[in-house]
Enzyme design. Structure first.
Site: not given
Ligand code: PNS
Length: 162
Positions: A42, A91, A129
């Site tokens: 990302k 939210r 963000s």
């Molecule tokens: O602020 P965000 O981008 O909404 O956060 C998303 C986040 C970091 C919580 C999510 O993408 C995440 O947990 N990423 C780590 C990889 C992972 O565990 N993926 C499976 C989630 S089902």
């Protein structure tokens, strides 16, 4: 068992919405780690180091908080630091489907981990963000949405003055 919570996210950048949630979380959890995800797939505006530094600066008054970064699966990181709760903000309704899916997938991977969802103050329900990044990229006023230090970093990134 002692409760140890993680507040994971991209925090690109941290906003007043995140801080609102942190304030609420600190009333409930004594041991809370903000975990910035390292996601090479990302494209982020700020590097992980920049995001951690901004978070450190704007959360210096919160005594319950630690700051860290993680890569890979959230459930693995939770296991590594012995956390049993994940905090996420909800939210608008639009957040629900993704969060619901994430909660159930995470639980299926680690049944010891519970997700706790919190609603931010109403003035932050529309804030994200990505909206802040877009506003700042177009030199819009973001002072209502992010702390002054983050605003300064956004101005430096997009090279504009106000
Ligand atoms: O602020 P965000 O981008 O909404 O956060 C998303 C986040 C970091 C919580 C999510 O993408 C995440 O947990 N990423 C780590 C990889 C992972 O565990 N993926 C499976 C989630 S089902």
């Amino acid at each position: 068992m002692k409760t140890k919570a993680i507040y994971p996210g991209s925090f690109d950048p941290i906003t007043f919405g995140h801080l609102d949630l942190l304030k609420r979380s600190c009333k409930i959890f004594e041991d809370l780690t903000i975990a910035v995800v390292v996601n090479p797939h990302k494209k982020a505006l700020f590097s992980v180091e920049e995001r951690v530094a901004m978070i450190r600066k704007v959360t210096s008054s919160f005594s319950c908080i630690k700051i860290d970064k993680f890569d890979g699966l959230l459930v693995d990181y939770a296991r590594k630091i012995n956390a049993n709760v994940v905090i996420r903000g909800l939210r608008a309704i639009a957040d629900f489907e993704y969060e619901f899916q994430m909660a159930l997938v995470n639980r299926s991977l680690n049944s010891r981990l519970d997700m706790v969802y919190m609603m931010p103050s109403v003035e932050y329900t529309y804030l994200s963000s990505s909206i802040v990044r877009e506003l700042a990229s177009l030199q819009g006023d973001v002072s209502k949405f992010v702390p002054a230090y983050v605003e300064k970093k956004l101005r430096e990134k997009f090279k504009y003055a106000r």
